[in-house]
Design a protein around this motif. Structure first.
Motif, PDB file in Angstrom:
ATOM      1  N   ALA A   1       1.913   5.811 -14.531  1.00 58.33           N
ATOM      2  CA  ALA A   1       1.480   4.462 -14.915  1.00 58.33           C
ATOM      3  C   ALA A   1       0.213   4.139 -14.142  1.00 58.33           C
ATOM      4  CB  ALA A   1       2.576   3.439 -14.601  1.00 58.33           C
ATOM      5  N   ASN A   2      -0.457   3.068 -14.573  1.00 55.42           N
ATOM      6  CA  ASN A   2      -1.590   2.547 -13.793  1.00 55.42           C
ATOM      7  C   ASN A   2      -1.023   1.487 -12.848  1.00 55.42           C
ATOM      8  OD1 ASN A   2      -3.445   4.009 -15.505  1.00 55.42           O
ATOM      9  ND2 ASN A   2      -3.116   2.417 -17.038  1.00 55.42           N
ATOM     10  N   TYR A   3      -0.946   1.806 -11.596  1.00 53.70           N
ATOM     11  CA  TYR A   3      -0.368   0.879 -10.614  1.00 53.70           C
ATOM     12  C   TYR A   3      -1.488   0.102  -9.922  1.00 53.70           C
ATOM     13  CZ  TYR A   3       3.982   3.535 -11.145  1.00 53.70           C
ATOM     14  OH  TYR A   3       5.108   4.128 -11.644  1.00 53.70           O
ATOM     15  N   THR A   4      -1.348  -1.225  -9.884  1.00 57.07           N
ATOM     16  CA  THR A   4      -2.379  -2.087  -9.286  1.00 57.07           C
ATOM     17  C   THR A   4      -1.731  -3.065  -8.316  1.00 57.07           C
ATOM     18  OG1 THR A   4      -3.444  -2.091 -11.460  1.00 57.07           O
ATOM     19  CG2 THR A   4      -4.279  -3.679  -9.853  1.00 57.07           C
ATOM     20  N   ILE A   5      -2.330  -3.208  -7.144  1.00 55.25           N
ATOM     21  CA  ILE A   5      -1.856  -4.236  -6.210  1.00 55.25           C
ATOM     22  C   ILE A   5      -2.355  -5.594  -6.704  1.00 55.25           C
ATOM     23  CG2 ILE A   5      -2.042  -5.156  -3.851  1.00 55.25           C
ATOM     24  CD1 ILE A   5      -0.761  -2.592  -3.404  1.00 55.25           C
ATOM     25  N   ILE A   6      -1.451  -6.546  -6.814  1.00 56.53           N
ATOM     26  CA  ILE A   6      -1.834  -7.913  -7.182  1.00 56.53           C
ATOM     27  C   ILE A   6      -1.441  -8.807  -6.006  1.00 56.53           C
ATOM     28  CG2 ILE A   6      -1.487  -9.804  -8.809  1.00 56.53           C
ATOM     29  CD1 ILE A   6      -0.874  -7.773 -10.973  1.00 56.53           C
ATOM     30  N   ASP A   7      -2.472  -9.382  -5.365  1.00 56.00           N
ATOM     31  CA  ASP A   7      -2.243 -10.163  -4.146  1.00 56.00           C
ATOM     32  C   ASP A   7      -2.334 -11.653  -4.489  1.00 56.00           C
ATOM     33  OD1 ASP A   7      -2.176 -11.280  -1.659  1.00 56.00           O
ATOM     34  OD2 ASP A   7      -3.762 -10.017  -0.805  1.00 56.00           O
ATOM     35  N   ILE A   8      -1.203 -12.340  -4.396  1.00 55.74           N
ATOM     36  CA  ILE A   8      -1.178 -13.781  -4.725  1.00 55.74           C
ATOM     37  C   ILE A   8      -2.243 -14.535  -3.926  1.00 55.74           C
ATOM     38  CG2 ILE A   8       0.224 -15.893  -4.526  1.00 55.74           C
ATOM     39  CD1 ILE A   8       2.697 -14.189  -5.012  1.00 55.74           C
ATOM     40  N   ALA A   9      -2.483 -14.095  -2.699  1.00 58.10           N
ATOM     41  CA  ALA A   9      -3.443 -14.787  -1.817  1.00 58.10           C
ATOM     42  C   ALA A   9      -4.850 -14.815  -2.421  1.00 58.10           C
ATOM     43  CB  ALA A   9      -3.479 -14.116  -0.447  1.00 58.10           C
TER      44      ALA A   9
ATOM     45  N   ALA B   1       0.839  -1.212   0.000  1.00 57.95           N
ATOM     46  CA  ALA B   1       0.000   0.000   0.000  1.00 57.95           C
ATOM     47  C   ALA B   1       0.869   1.255   0.000  1.00 57.95           C
ATOM     48  CB  ALA B   1      -0.920  -0.009   1.224  1.00 57.95           C
ATOM     49  N   TRP B   2       1.979   1.194   0.724  1.00 54.52           N
ATOM     50  CA  TRP B   2       2.917   2.338   0.777  1.00 54.52           C
ATOM     51  C   TRP B   2       3.546   2.569  -0.606  1.00 54.52           C
ATOM     52  CZ3 TRP B   2       8.482   1.522   0.778  1.00 54.52           C
ATOM     53  CH2 TRP B   2       9.241   2.660   1.044  1.00 54.52           C
ATOM     54  N   VAL B   3       3.973   1.488  -1.252  1.00 53.74           N
ATOM     55  CA  VAL B   3       4.570   1.624  -2.597  1.00 53.74           C
ATOM     56  C   VAL B   3       3.532   2.180  -3.564  1.00 53.74           C
ATOM     57  CG1 VAL B   3       5.507   0.337  -4.574  1.00 53.74           C
ATOM     58  CG2 VAL B   3       6.328  -0.172  -2.266  1.00 53.74           C
ATOM     59  N   LYS B   4       2.297   1.673  -3.473  1.00 55.44           N
ATOM     60  CA  LYS B   4       1.252   2.147  -4.400  1.00 55.44           C
ATOM     61  C   LYS B   4       0.974   3.637  -4.194  1.00 55.44           C
ATOM     62  CE  LYS B   4      -3.516   1.430  -5.900  1.00 55.44           C
ATOM     63  NZ  LYS B   4      -3.370   2.170  -7.151  1.00 55.44           N
ATOM     64  N   GLU B   5       0.942   4.064  -2.931  1.00 55.22           N
ATOM     65  CA  GLU B   5       0.669   5.481  -2.661  1.00 55.22           C
ATOM     66  C   GLU B   5       1.760   6.370  -3.271  1.00 55.22           C
ATOM     67  OE1 GLU B   5      -0.126   6.276   1.504  1.00 55.22           O
ATOM     68  OE2 GLU B   5       0.086   8.440   1.106  1.00 55.22           O
ATOM     69  N   LEU B   6       3.008   5.956  -3.097  1.00 57.46           N
ATOM     70  CA  LEU B   6       4.124   6.726  -3.675  1.00 57.46           C
ATOM     71  C   LEU B   6       4.051   6.698  -5.198  1.00 57.46           C
ATOM     72  CD1 LEU B   6       7.032   5.409  -1.403  1.00 57.46           C
ATOM     73  CD2 LEU B   6       6.148   7.745  -1.441  1.00 57.46           C
ATOM     74  N   ALA B   7       3.728   5.539  -5.743  1.00 55.51           N
ATOM     75  CA  ALA B   7       3.703   5.371  -7.198  1.00 55.51           C
ATOM     76  C   ALA B   7       2.561   6.179  -7.818  1.00 55.51           C
ATOM     77  CB  ALA B   7       3.560   3.887  -7.530  1.00 55.51           C
TER      78      ALA B   7
END
Ligand SMILES: Cc1cc2nc3c(=O)[nH]c(=O)nc-3n(C[C@H](O)[C@H](O)[C@H](O)COP(=O)(O)O)c2cc1C
Length: 196
Positions: free
Chosen positions: A53-61, A41-47
């Motif tokens: 770019a379109n930044y998306t969290i992808i959660d393996i879980a 979440a921290w990386v996404k906020e900075l990004a």
């Protein structure tokens, strides 16, 4: 602002979103109590602040992948393929497990091949020594998958960037490191898009 200006602005924004690179921020751990969602979440906020770019969290879980080739419900595999295939590049959120990456991340990497090929990646790792050993193992695996991993590597310490090893409170300087890493990922991801 008039109605037409608003409409034009919205259309321009949509076009920019469509032409921007897609960068997936992949959470490498799946265990109960994991800290990777905080780091992601921290990386996404900075990004997202960069707007490049379109930044998306992808959660393996979320994909519930059984061990590759074993019996079990592998219905998440198609969605995993689609999620990774839709990206132009990646930021791997990597945690050190026994001096390497987690079994969950290795398994998720093994599931796919072409979906990874000819894309760029950055690594953000954490552990007692910044997750450095896990990150270096990941670089070897990425080489086999034709993923070009960039040099700048934010390495977070469980002792100084977390409280009690669980509450993520990164030192300010780490944000600069994330931006420098993305400064390398974006041009490489742009270049590699032209050969896919
Ligand atoms: C099975 C296991 C092995 C670990 N081995 C190491 C290790 O070799 N080196 C290290 O620095 N930290 C090690 N740790 C500590 C983890 O890096 C730390 O718990 C981290 O928060 C794990 O990431 P996660 O919370 O996202 O699962 C290990 C943790 C686990 C669960």
């Amino acid at each position: 602002m008039g109605f037409l200006d608003k409409l034009f602005g919205k259309k321009q924004e949509e076009e920019q979103t469509m032409t921007k690179l897609n960068i997936g921020i992949i959470l490498g751990s799946t265990r109960d109590g994991r800290v990777s969602p905080q780091v992601g979440a921290w990386v996404k906020e900075l990004a997202d602040k960069r707007g490049d770019a379109n930044y998306t969290i992808i959660d393996i879980a979320d994909y519930k992948l059984p061990l590759l080739g074993e019996a079990g419900d592998a219905s998440g595999a198609a969605a995993w393929s689609q999620a990774v295939g839709a990206q132009d590049g990646f930021v791997f959120i990597v945690q050190e497990y026994n001096h390497s990456i987690s079994g969950a991340l290795k398994n998720a990497l093994d599931y796919l091949r072409e979906e990874w090929n000819n894309k760029a990646a950055g690594i953000v790792s954490y552990g007692s020594v910044g997750g450095a050993r896990a990150a270096e193992h990941l670089r070897g695996i990425l080489g086999e998958l034709l993923v070009a991993d960039v040099r700048v590597h934010p390495a977070l310490s469980l002792f100084t960037d977390f409280e009690n090893g669980t509450d993520f409170k990164p030192k300010e300087v780490q944000a600069d490191s994330v931006n420098q890493m993305l400064d390398q990922v974006i041009p490489w991801a742009t270049a590699l898009k032209t050969i896919r």
